[in-house]
Design an enzyme around this catalytic site. Structure first.
Site, mmCIF file in Angstrom:
data_model
loop_
_atom_site.group_PDB
_atom_site.id
_atom_site.type_symbol
_atom_site.label_atom_id
_atom_site.label_comp_id
_atom_site.label_asym_id
_atom_site.label_seq_id
_atom_site.Cartn_x
_atom_site.Cartn_y
_atom_site.Cartn_z
ATOM 1 N N ASP A 38 0.817 -1.224 0.000
ATOM 2 C CA ASP A 38 0.000 0.000 0.000
ATOM 3 C C ASP A 38 0.848 1.271 0.000
ATOM 4 O O ASP A 38 0.692 2.157 0.852
ATOM 5 C CB ASP A 38 -0.920 0.022 1.229
ATOM 6 N N GLU A 43 -10.990 0.653 -3.788
ATOM 7 C CA GLU A 43 -10.314 1.195 -2.602
ATOM 8 C C GLU A 43 -9.030 1.904 -3.015
ATOM 9 O O GLU A 43 -8.682 1.966 -4.185
ATOM 10 C CB GLU A 43 -10.010 0.061 -1.613
#
Length: 556
Positions: free
Chosen positions: A57, A227
């Site tokens: 991420d 997301e």
């Protein structure tokens, strides 16, 4: 008097029972990692991944000619590692945004809860970091004058969902994130992207929230888990990029654009702009699960994307977690393109046209080795434990790392006396020198390789059946140890523990007085893969100690 005093001491000892295990002392830690793939970058090339191992991420920001990057860390502590670079290839860790117990409390959290998908940005002399503490407070913003820290305590933000990021437009700021859709969910994984203005002076949300994407590119196809959204503006358009398809091998990156900040947003007809899901999974040395990207424009005007992906050693099997990759971005017909459909992510490519000023940074990609002799005043910032410690877990004494274990691995009530480094290669040899005398049945100290609270292994010295042993124990999605192998050992002598990892198998050897013996070989360690253990982290390997007489029941 002397006889009376001696008798009293013996009585107290009898009442107290067996002595507690002495502290475990680790005097050395060595890591030697080799990449599975054979790559020879050219003189002007960089190598993917740019951050090997459990660094998922990624988020990036540029301040002048310096780049800053942050990754997710879930329930590991210290957390949210922060890196700095001038060329986006050589990265040096400069801090952890979470490095004080009073910032967040991960007590009771399993390893894959906690810190999800942080985003870093810079405005008006301050760094901003937004993210989500799952099961520990929700969405937040932190600030710092220096990306190396110290970072503030969190300011909590009152909206649902995960993965917030800040978009700056002049002196205004907006937060975009994943939230529930503005309708009853139509299917599992049905989420939406929302935007709302952020008052950066007061660190509060303001105005109304607007849903700008419902479900994903085409809701008729039931796209799952949109997301990791980021907004940017270019040539009169607002661009929204986001991950779609979940975090596994169906992961991808998609893009939308609009003339107005709050939409309507139109998806690109050529989506996804990054994915590996259409490629043959049986190809040699694949890169898979690519997505969760953020675009960055250099001071020279070029565009690049950082994103996560994985390097499995078998069918969807990777023990080292999701890693940080880098690719150039081309703009064609008003849309960004990271990688053409059907094209494999390269392990080597031409590096950004940026000055190289960090070539002496410790390597984070390719083959590398390091050694820690614990002879400094503190551990380097890439050592991490599990959950927020309520008291110090270790101490450094005269060239040694000393552990007194009071919480067991798998016990969610506290932080175990475990401190480790990320496994950054599937082919790696890890060793340490240990001095330890177990006193009570079950006492143990040695190396632990931890993927989750229910999937880990222990290799070291323990007391079993009333005698000191060298032992290998593991938990495969379980709350109970399974003994794989054990052998007698003299606890009065230091022992060298060596774990040799090769994809899904491992060899365990120990040495005393310069003579090495193999305790177990060809041990199946696929249970340390994300596929088998579940969750979002990678394997962390390092010293661990536990005293069986100072413990609490394991929380399930």
């Amino acid at each position: 008097m002397r006889k009376t005093r001696r008798a009293a001491l013996l009585l107290l000892a009898a009442i107290a029972g067996p002595a507690l295990a002495g502290p475990a002392r680790f005097s050395d830690f060595r890591y030697d990692g080799r990449a599975q793939e054979q790559v020879t970058p050219g003189p002007d090339d960089y190598r993917n991944p740019i951050l090997s191992g459990y660094y998922p991420d990624p988020s990036i920001t540029r301040v002048g000619e310096t780049y800053y990057l942050v990754n997710s860390s879930f329930a590991h502590y210290p957390g949210l590692p922060v890196f700095r670079s001038t060329d986006m290839v050589h990265w040096r860790q400069i801090g952890n945004a979470i490095d004080r117990p009073d910032q967040f409390d991960f007590s009771g959290l399993r390893s894959s809860r906690g810190m999800f998908a942080p985003d870093i940005s810079f405005h008006d002399g301050l760094f901003y970091l937004v993210g989500t503490c799952v099961d520990c407070g929700g969405n937040f913003v932190m600030t710092a004058k220096d990306a190396a820290g110290p970072w503030s305590k969190p300011h909590w933000l009152p909206f649902e969902g995960i993965d917030p990021s800040i978009y700056w437009e002049g002196d205004r700021a907006f937060i975009v994130n994943n939230r529930a859709p503005a309708e009853p969910p139509r299917y599992e994984g049905h989420r939406a992207i929302w935007v709302q203005e952020f008052d950066w002076h007061a660190l509060k949300m303001t105005g109304t929230a607007t849903q700008i994407v419902n479900g994903g590119v085409d809701i008729r196809q039931k796209p799952s888990w949109i997301e990791g959204p980021h907004l940017l503006k270019r040539e009169g358009y607002y661009y929204l990029i986001a991950a779609e398809g979940g975090t596994g091998d169906q992961h991808s990156e998609v893009v939308f654009r609009a003339r107005e900040l709050r939409g309507p947003f139109t998806p690109y007809a050529g989506n996804p702009i990054l994915s590996q899901r259409s490629l043959d999974p049986a190809r040699p040395h694949p890169v898979t699960s690519a997505g969760h990207a953020k675009l960055m424009q250099t001071q020279a005007g070029d565009w690049w994307a950082i994103f996560l992906a994985t390097r499995p050693y078998g069918p969807d099997l990777y023990n080292i977690g999701r890693e940080t990759f880098l690719l150039p971005v081309a703009w064609r017909d008003g849309w960004p393109h990271i990688l053409e459909a059907g094209k494999a992510i390269p392990y080597a490519a031409k590096r950004p046209a940026l000055p190289v000023r960090d070539a002496d940074a410790p390597p984070t990609s390719g083959n590398f080795a390091y050694r820690d002799q614990f002879d400094g005043p503190r551990l380097s910032m890439d050592w991490i434990g599990l959950r927020t410690p309520k008291a110090p877990l270790y101490r450094l004494e005269a060239g040694g790392l000393v552990l007194d274990g009071t919480t067991a691995l798998g016990d969610l009530s506290g932080a175990p006396a475990f401190i480790g480094r990320r496994q950054q290669h599937h082919v790696a040899t890890i060793s340490t020198d240990l001095t330890y005398r177990p006193e009570t049945e079950g006492d143990r100290a040695g190396l632990a390789a931890v993927q989750s609270d229910r999937s880990f292994l222990f290799f070291g010295v323990t007391r079993k059946d009333g005698k000191p042993r060298i032992a290998l124990m593991l938990r495969k999605d379980s709350d109970r140890d399974r003994l794989v192998a054990a052998a007698p050992i003299d606890p009065a002598k230091p022992v060298r523990l060596t774990i040799a990892l090769d994809g899904g198998t491992a060899r365990f050897a120990y040495g005393v007085d310069g003579r090495e013996a193999v305790l177990a070989r060809d041990v199946d360690i696929r249970f340390l893969s994300t596929h088998e253990a579940g969750g979002f982290v990678g394997t962390v390997v390092g010293p661990y100690a536990w005293s069986a007489r100072v413990t609490r029941p394991i929380s399930n």
